[in-house]
Write an enzyme that holds these catalytic residues in place. Sequence first.
Site, short mmCIF file in Angstrom:
data_model
loop_
_atom_site.label_atom_id
_atom_site.label_comp_id
_atom_site.label_asym_id
_atom_site.label_seq_id
_atom_site.Cartn_x
_atom_site.Cartn_y
_atom_site.Cartn_z
N TYR A 44 45.36 -32.15 4.22
CA TYR A 44 43.93 -32.33 4.40
C TYR A 44 43.56 -33.60 5.17
CZ TYR A 44 43.95 -28.71 0.84
OH TYR A 44 44.18 -27.55 0.14
N HIS A 49 36.29 -32.47 5.65
CA HIS A 49 36.01 -32.61 4.22
C HIS A 49 36.52 -33.93 3.66
CE1 HIS A 49 34.01 -30.46 1.18
NE2 HIS A 49 35.01 -29.86 0.58
N PHE A 94 41.39 -33.11 -6.25
CA PHE A 94 40.82 -32.17 -5.29
C PHE A 94 39.31 -32.19 -5.43
CE2 PHE A 94 45.19 -30.72 -5.32
CZ PHE A 94 45.43 -30.55 -3.97
N ASN A 96 36.68 -30.25 -5.66
CA ASN A 96 35.81 -29.55 -6.61
C ASN A 96 35.87 -30.10 -8.03
OD1 ASN A 96 35.31 -28.00 -4.39
ND2 ASN A 96 36.07 -26.08 -5.25
N ASN A 142 30.40 -29.47 -3.28
CA ASN A 142 31.01 -29.21 -4.58
C ASN A 142 31.56 -30.45 -5.27
OD1 ASN A 142 30.47 -26.44 -4.65
ND2 ASN A 142 32.30 -25.96 -3.45
#
Length: 225
Positions: A44, A49, A94, A96, A142
């Site tokens: 990532y 994000h 992570f 969320n 989120n």
Amino acid sequence: MRKMVRTHRRLPSPLSFSASSCAGDASQSKPWLLVGLGNPGKTYQGTRHNVGFEMLDAIAEAEGISVSSIRFKALIGKGHIGDVPVMLAKPQTFMNASGESVGSLVSYFNIPLNQLLLMYDDLDLPFGKLRLLPKGGHGGQNGMRSVINHLKGSRDFPRLRIGIGRPPGKMDPSSFVLKPFTKGEREEMDFTLQRGVEAVRILLLEGFDKSATFVNTAQPSELLT
């Protein structure tokens, strides 16, 4: 960017910030908790994000703070910006589930919510644009949704939103946020991150209003578009 002058006094040992929360007295106040949201792991890195992580890293580099300890499911580091004690955190849960880490840090260190700054990507802002707000909802992000849930529904904490723009055409937003930047976007985002570092310094050393004016006032390049 102006260079901040930092004192060379001995820093408090990890987890030893004072319990006092006297406003305006940096030597006795509780630390600011600065949190960048993102996803852990090499997969990532460099994606849209993860600009919250990148903002946190830019602050850490500018202020000489090592973010390498693991506590409460987060990479954390402690130091000072000017004379203001700070704790930097990158939740490793992570995106969320970011609230699991943030909620635990706020609770354990008894951080006042007006000294909690969340930094994260925002689809609803044009690419490279920043917005500093004193409070608000999650806006469909989120990670912020999780943080608010773990703060018992409280939305009364400042946040620095980092614009990543909308996905092109009919691309699914969940796919778009996990895409890397183009070369041109990377250069623009790096400039945005440095502007964010300055905004955080102003926030901690001169107050929210001055920082918000700095962040939310259009730059010359924006006025030309």
